[in-house]
Design a protein around this motif. Structure first.
Motif, mmCIF file in Angstrom:
data_model
loop_
_atom_site.group_PDB
_atom_site.id
_atom_site.type_symbol
_atom_site.label_atom_id
_atom_site.label_comp_id
_atom_site.label_asym_id
_atom_site.label_seq_id
_atom_site.Cartn_x
_atom_site.Cartn_y
_atom_site.Cartn_z
ATOM 1 N N TYR A 112 -26.413 89.455 37.301
ATOM 2 C CA TYR A 112 -25.191 88.982 37.956
ATOM 3 C C TYR A 112 -23.950 89.419 37.182
ATOM 4 C CZ TYR A 112 -22.063 85.741 40.404
ATOM 5 O OH TYR A 112 -21.038 85.193 41.144
ATOM 6 N N TRP A 113 -24.051 89.408 35.874
ATOM 7 C CA TRP A 113 -22.951 89.852 35.014
ATOM 8 C C TRP A 113 -22.621 91.322 35.300
ATOM 9 C CZ3 TRP A 113 -23.529 89.665 28.938
ATOM 10 C CH2 TRP A 113 -22.277 89.835 28.326
ATOM 11 N N ARG A 114 -23.639 92.132 35.517
ATOM 12 C CA ARG A 114 -23.409 93.561 35.765
ATOM 13 C C ARG A 114 -22.816 93.802 37.144
ATOM 14 N NH1 ARG A 114 -25.908 98.498 37.373
ATOM 15 N NH2 ARG A 114 -27.798 97.525 38.186
ATOM 16 N N THR A 115 -23.225 93.018 38.133
ATOM 17 C CA THR A 115 -22.766 93.276 39.500
ATOM 18 C C THR A 115 -21.478 92.531 39.856
ATOM 19 O OG1 THR A 115 -24.227 91.526 40.329
ATOM 20 C CG2 THR A 115 -25.082 93.784 40.322
ATOM 21 N N ALA A 116 -21.346 91.289 39.398
ATOM 22 C CA ALA A 116 -20.201 90.466 39.790
ATOM 23 C C ALA A 116 -19.198 90.258 38.661
ATOM 24 C CB ALA A 116 -20.684 89.109 40.315
ATOM 25 N N GLY A 117 -19.709 90.186 37.442
ATOM 26 C CA GLY A 117 -18.833 89.977 36.299
ATOM 27 C C GLY A 117 -18.451 88.522 36.094
ATOM 28 N N LYS A 169 -13.848 88.925 36.011
ATOM 29 C CA LYS A 169 -13.585 90.362 36.163
ATOM 30 C C LYS A 169 -14.128 91.199 35.010
ATOM 31 C CE LYS A 169 -9.395 89.657 38.907
ATOM 32 N NZ LYS A 169 -7.948 89.970 39.043
ATOM 33 N N GLN A 170 -14.828 90.582 34.065
ATOM 34 C CA GLN A 170 -15.417 91.308 32.939
ATOM 35 C C GLN A 170 -16.876 91.619 33.261
ATOM 36 O OE1 GLN A 170 -13.694 92.235 30.016
ATOM 37 N NE2 GLN A 170 -11.915 91.531 31.170
ATOM 38 N N LYS A 171 -17.147 92.869 33.656
ATOM 39 C CA LYS A 171 -18.507 93.299 33.954
ATOM 40 C C LYS A 171 -19.081 94.086 32.782
ATOM 41 C CE LYS A 171 -17.850 93.837 38.966
ATOM 42 N NZ LYS A 171 -17.986 94.771 40.113
ATOM 43 N N VAL A 172 -20.405 94.154 32.715
ATOM 44 C CA VAL A 172 -21.056 95.039 31.760
ATOM 45 C C VAL A 172 -21.612 96.238 32.515
ATOM 46 C CG1 VAL A 172 -21.578 93.259 30.070
ATOM 47 C CG2 VAL A 172 -23.218 93.722 31.897
ATOM 48 N N THR A 173 -21.750 97.338 31.797
ATOM 49 C CA THR A 173 -22.203 98.580 32.406
ATOM 50 C C THR A 173 -23.714 98.615 32.571
ATOM 51 O OG1 THR A 173 -20.341 99.714 31.396
ATOM 52 C CG2 THR A 173 -22.146 101.094 32.187
ATOM 53 N N ALA A 174 -24.427 98.126 31.555
ATOM 54 C CA ALA A 174 -25.885 98.218 31.566
ATOM 55 C C ALA A 174 -26.462 97.238 30.560
ATOM 56 C CB ALA A 174 -26.331 99.637 31.219
ATOM 57 N N PHE A 175 -27.756 97.006 30.681
ATOM 58 C CA PHE A 175 -28.478 96.247 29.664
ATOM 59 C C PHE A 175 -29.878 96.821 29.565
ATOM 60 C CE2 PHE A 175 -28.966 93.950 33.667
ATOM 61 C CZ PHE A 175 -30.330 93.756 33.746
ATOM 62 N N ALA A 176 -30.490 96.669 28.394
ATOM 63 C CA ALA A 176 -31.837 97.206 28.160
ATOM 64 C C ALA A 176 -32.561 96.289 27.196
ATOM 65 C CB ALA A 176 -31.764 98.629 27.608
ATOM 66 N N SER A 177 -33.847 96.134 27.411
ATOM 67 C CA SER A 177 -34.655 95.234 26.604
ATOM 68 C C SER A 177 -34.975 95.855 25.243
ATOM 69 C CB SER A 177 -35.951 94.907 27.349
ATOM 70 O OG SER A 177 -36.756 94.029 26.593
ATOM 71 N N LEU A 178 -34.859 95.048 24.210
ATOM 72 C CA LEU A 178 -35.235 95.464 22.856
ATOM 73 C C LEU A 178 -36.692 95.105 22.586
ATOM 74 C CD1 LEU A 178 -32.119 94.093 20.931
ATOM 75 C CD2 LEU A 178 -32.575 96.480 21.411
ATOM 76 N N ASP A 179 -37.355 95.909 21.780
ATOM 77 C CA ASP A 179 -38.697 95.547 21.311
ATOM 78 C C ASP A 179 -38.580 94.355 20.375
ATOM 79 O OD1 ASP A 179 -39.700 97.710 22.702
ATOM 80 O OD2 ASP A 179 -39.826 99.013 20.938
ATOM 81 N N LEU A 180 -39.349 93.317 20.631
ATOM 82 C CA LEU A 180 -39.306 92.149 19.756
ATOM 83 C C LEU A 180 -39.877 92.490 18.380
ATOM 84 C CD1 LEU A 180 -40.426 89.392 22.290
ATOM 85 C CD2 LEU A 180 -38.102 89.925 21.510
ATOM 86 N N VAL A 187 -26.727 95.147 25.306
ATOM 87 C CA VAL A 187 -25.827 95.058 26.459
ATOM 88 C C VAL A 187 -24.657 96.000 26.233
ATOM 89 C CG1 VAL A 187 -24.506 93.528 27.956
ATOM 90 C CG2 VAL A 187 -26.484 92.627 26.715
ATOM 91 N N LEU A 188 -24.412 96.858 27.195
ATOM 92 C CA LEU A 188 -23.397 97.899 27.083
ATOM 93 C C LEU A 188 -22.124 97.477 27.801
ATOM 94 C CD1 LEU A 188 -22.803 100.889 26.239
ATOM 95 C CD2 LEU A 188 -23.634 101.540 28.494
ATOM 96 N N SER A 189 -21.037 97.363 27.049
ATOM 97 C CA SER A 189 -19.733 97.023 27.616
ATOM 98 C C SER A 189 -18.741 98.127 27.295
ATOM 99 C CB SER A 189 -19.217 95.698 27.037
ATOM 100 O OG SER A 189 -17.842 95.527 27.325
ATOM 101 N N ASN A 190 -18.082 98.644 28.305
ATOM 102 C CA ASN A 190 -17.057 99.662 28.064
ATOM 103 C C ASN A 190 -15.885 99.108 27.273
ATOM 104 O OD1 ASN A 190 -18.374 101.823 29.255
ATOM 105 N ND2 ASN A 190 -17.528 101.425 31.284
ATOM 106 N N ASP A 191 -15.674 97.796 27.332
ATOM 107 C CA ASP A 191 -14.630 97.187 26.508
ATOM 108 C C ASP A 191 -14.829 97.543 25.038
ATOM 109 O OD1 ASP A 191 -13.024 95.856 28.346
ATOM 110 O OD2 ASP A 191 -14.310 94.086 28.398
ATOM 111 N N PHE A 192 -16.090 97.597 24.640
ATOM 112 C CA PHE A 192 -16.379 97.856 23.229
ATOM 113 C C PHE A 192 -16.478 99.342 22.926
ATOM 114 C CE2 PHE A 192 -19.229 98.425 19.597
ATOM 115 C CZ PHE A 192 -18.577 97.658 18.646
ATOM 116 N N ILE A 193 -17.309 100.061 23.671
ATOM 117 C CA ILE A 193 -17.602 101.436 23.246
ATOM 118 C C ILE A 193 -16.446 102.397 23.489
ATOM 119 C CG2 ILE A 193 -20.074 101.102 23.604
ATOM 120 C CD1 ILE A 193 -19.809 102.958 26.058
ATOM 121 N N GLU A 194 -15.524 102.070 24.413
ATOM 122 C CA GLU A 194 -14.416 102.982 24.677
ATOM 123 C C GLU A 194 -13.209 102.734 23.792
ATOM 124 O OE1 GLU A 194 -13.450 102.816 28.796
ATOM 125 O OE2 GLU A 194 -15.257 103.896 29.441
#
Length: 248
Positions: free
Chosen positions: A108-113, A116-127, A220-227
């Protein structure tokens, strides 16, 4: 005695969830021995986690704070906005201890935000993979962690209980308990511990505690951070990640 709530439901498995390790290239620089992005944030709101089981959504607000503070201009989502985000999953008014699962929040965070703060992507980490966790924190500014807290960690003043595994190991009242699900972001680390945000405070979580009790963990990938932060995501195959997202 402060009234702290939990609220993370058991992990939801979706075979389509991207795996962080698949996007790490041979050029990945070794993460530094320590990093703490959370130092840029002066105050962490409770975001209702003393009244509601909204830890999964409070963590979203804290991650937005952390990313934007390190990118130059901190955005602190208003408390009512975080609560409204939580109400999407549990209804309004929210039941005190209903809770929700992390994967639904991420989608929901990725699609709706949130506000207005959305994330670009997320990926699971190996535990139990300390290197992956360190790389994700260093490259992306933090990780989104779910823990099955042991019973000893939810007694008394929960904020002050040390998050380290007792000498006897994770057994008895130190065994992981899925009924004590909690969600927190990690915003830094060093050799001995991660720095996480919970109940409006920075708290130390030993790597042994992460290994014993984390039952899900996401980059979790946020353009706010990486850009804007100046931290290069070098070693992360963003082109492949973007292409795979388009297939979902």
């Amino acid at each position: 005695m402060p009234n702290y709530k939990l609220g993370k439901l058991p992990p939801v498995v979706d075979s389509r969830t991207l795996l962080f390790g698949a996007y790490l290239t041979p050029q990945l620089p070794a993460p530094p021995a320590q990093e703490n992005y959370g130092q840029k944030v002066a105050t962490w709101p409770m975001y209702g986690n003393d009244q509601y089981g909204d830890c999964t959504c409070a963590a979203v607000g804290h991650m937005i704070q952390n990313w934007t503070a390190n990118a130059g201009a901190e955005i602190s989502p208003p408390g009512p906005t975080v609560l409204k985000f939580y109400e999407h999953f549990v209804g309004s008014p929210p039941p005190p201890d209903e809770g929700c699962d992390m994967l639904s929040v991420l989608k929901y965070w990725r699609t709706a935000g949130l506000d207005k703060q959305k994330v670009t992507a997320f990926a699971s980490l190996d535990l139990k993979n300390q290197s992956q966790a360190q790389s994700a924190i260093y490259l992306l500014g933090g990780i989104y962690i779910g823990v099955a807290l042991p019973d000893f960690a939810v007694q008394g003043d929960m904020l002050t209980v040390p998050w380290v595994v007792p000498p006897g190991g994770p057994v008895g009242d130190a065994a992981p308990n899925p009924n004590n699900g909690h969600c927190i972001p990690a915003v830094g680390y060093d050799e001995k511990q991660l720095w996480i945000v919970t109940w409006g405070e920075l708290k130390s979580m030993g790597w042994d505690f992460y290994n014993a009790y984390a039952d899900e963990s996401f980059a979790v990938l946020s353009n706010d951070f990486i850009e804007k932060s100046g931290v290069s995501p070098g070693g992360l195959n963003l082109q492949a990640l973007t292409a795979d997202l388009a297939e979902l």
